[in-house]
Design an enzyme around this catalytic site. Structure first.
Site, mmCIF file in Angstrom:
data_model
loop_
_atom_site.group_PDB
_atom_site.id
_atom_site.type_symbol
_atom_site.label_atom_id
_atom_site.label_comp_id
_atom_site.label_asym_id
_atom_site.label_seq_id
_atom_site.Cartn_x
_atom_site.Cartn_y
_atom_site.Cartn_z
ATOM 1 C CD GLU A 259 -5.495 -5.670 -1.179
ATOM 2 O OE1 GLU A 259 -4.966 -4.718 -1.099
ATOM 3 O OE2 GLU A 259 -6.384 -5.990 -0.358
ATOM 4 C CB CYS B 10 -9.016 -4.048 -3.904
ATOM 5 S SG CYS B 10 -7.665 -2.715 -3.487
ATOM 6 C CB CYS C 240 -5.317 -1.244 -1.434
ATOM 7 S SG CYS C 240 -6.657 -0.170 -0.910
ATOM 8 C CG ASN D 192 -0.550 -0.207 2.514
ATOM 9 O OD1 ASN D 192 0.558 -0.894 2.547
ATOM 10 N ND2 ASN D 192 -1.012 0.447 3.503
ATOM 11 C CB ILE D 193 1.529 3.666 -2.329
ATOM 12 C CG1 ILE D 193 2.465 2.354 -2.619
ATOM 13 C CG2 ILE D 193 2.674 5.072 -2.498
ATOM 14 C CD1 ILE D 193 2.762 2.549 -4.046
ATOM 15 C CD GLU D 194 -1.566 4.982 4.538
ATOM 16 O OE1 GLU D 194 -0.713 5.696 5.250
ATOM 17 O OE2 GLU D 194 -1.954 3.916 5.002
ATOM 18 C CB CYS E 92 -11.102 -1.667 0.366
ATOM 19 S SG CYS E 92 -10.365 -1.280 -1.162
#
Ligand code: THU
Length: 303
Positions: free
Chosen positions: A229, A262, A227, A216-218, A259
């Site tokens: 995935e 995804c 996310c 995941n990359i915020e 989620c």
């Protein structure tokens, strides 16, 4: 496994653009093959013949070029390798690497290029092989005796096999569920999640046998978060894979069920893919995308 990359000044970059992703996958597969659960870091210097020869001469008294050199930081008790000595590995935790630092690996790019040509395979495959060799040295393997050489070779082949790099003529084997889950845990180590601190990793298996990992990359604007995935799927699609048989997803303390967004993105490609989820020490649940997204709307519904 965290790779810290460095390029020798003036070194010609590998001409095969697949090498960074492939080498990262190989590194993760080495950790999976050795069954290491601590977050490890390795420094990789891509260099040239002159520099690797100099280091070989100064540190090993061998005035010759070579393809790969490794310098472990851990001194393993006799007969042990990294898997048996994970408490020792933890002592190597280095905050600026944010991993347990296992040592340095130097690879001569021109030498790898020449070997790839001689073997008739791709440069990224040769670089993957050389990296695996270096990493198993950092894990405490050696090849002084024939028996040691055999054991080291077996481990290299195990790791490369998971990464889909098999010997010429031998059929690739499909990774096991456990290996997919372990690769998702490795990818989780690269999670960029300073806001939620909810670290997630994913590993997707394409129908043609390739593996793609993601985390995941915020983002400071929150809403732009990607996310794990979707990172894995987008990497795969951008490399030409659009049919998937399984995805493994890993998190630390809670089940990382994909989620809604995804699920819909996965559904675009393969509604019957298997979904494997792991969290905590070793909790695992397995289902299918069809079960997670009933009555789905997808490409089949558009004329
Ligand atoms: N997240 C995922 O990457 N995958 C999941 O399956 C659940 C949630 C991420 C998004 C965000 O960075 C963090 O977890 C908290 O929602």
């Amino acid at each position: 496994m965290k790779l810290e990359w460095e390029y020798q000044e003036g070194v010609l970059l590998p001409t095969d653009s697949a090498y960074p992703t492939r080498m990262q996958l190989v590194a993760d597969c080495c950790a999976v093959a050795e069954a290491i659960t601590v977050k490890c870091g390795v420094h990789v210097l891509l260099t040239d013949d002159a520099y690797i020869r100099e280091i070989n001469r100064v540190h090993r008294g061998i005035d010759r070029e070579t393809d790969v050199l490794s310098f472990p930081t851990v001194h393993y008790p006799h007969g042990q390798t990294a898997h048996d000595a994970q408490r020792l590995l933890r002592k190597e935790y280095t905050p600026d690497v944010d991993a347990c630092f296992l040592g340095d690996i130097l690879i001569s790019v021109p030498r790898a290029q020449a070997q790839a040509k001689a073997f008739g395979h791709s440069l990224s495959r040769e670089l993957g092989y050389l990296l695996a060799h270096g990493i198993f040295h950092l894990f405490g393997y050696d090849h002084v005796t024939a028996q040691q050489q055999k054991e080291m070779r077996q481990m290299e082949e195990k790791a490369l096999g998971i990464a889909g790099i098999t010997r010429e003529g031998s059929a690739p084997t499909s990774p096991t569920d456990e290996q997919l889950l372990a690769l998702a845990r490795e990818a989780m180590q690269r999670s960029y999640s300073p806001y939620s601190r909810f670290r997630v990793g994913a590993c997707v298996l394409s129908a043609d046998g390739r593996l793609f990992t993601g985390c995941n990359i915020e983002n400071a604007s929150y809403g732009l978060t990607n996310c794990a995935e979707r990172t894995a799927i987008f990497k795969a699609v951008s490399e030409g894979a659009t049919d998937f048989t399984a995805i493994a997803i890993a998190a630390e303390n809670a089940a990382p069920w994909p989620c809604g967004a995804c699920r819909q993105v996965l559904n675009e490609f393969s509604n019957d893919m298997r979904v494997l989820v792991t969290w905590g020490h070793d909790a695992v649940e397995k289902t299918t995308l069809a079960a997670l997204l009933p009555h789905s709307f997808g490409p089949k519904d558009l004329p």
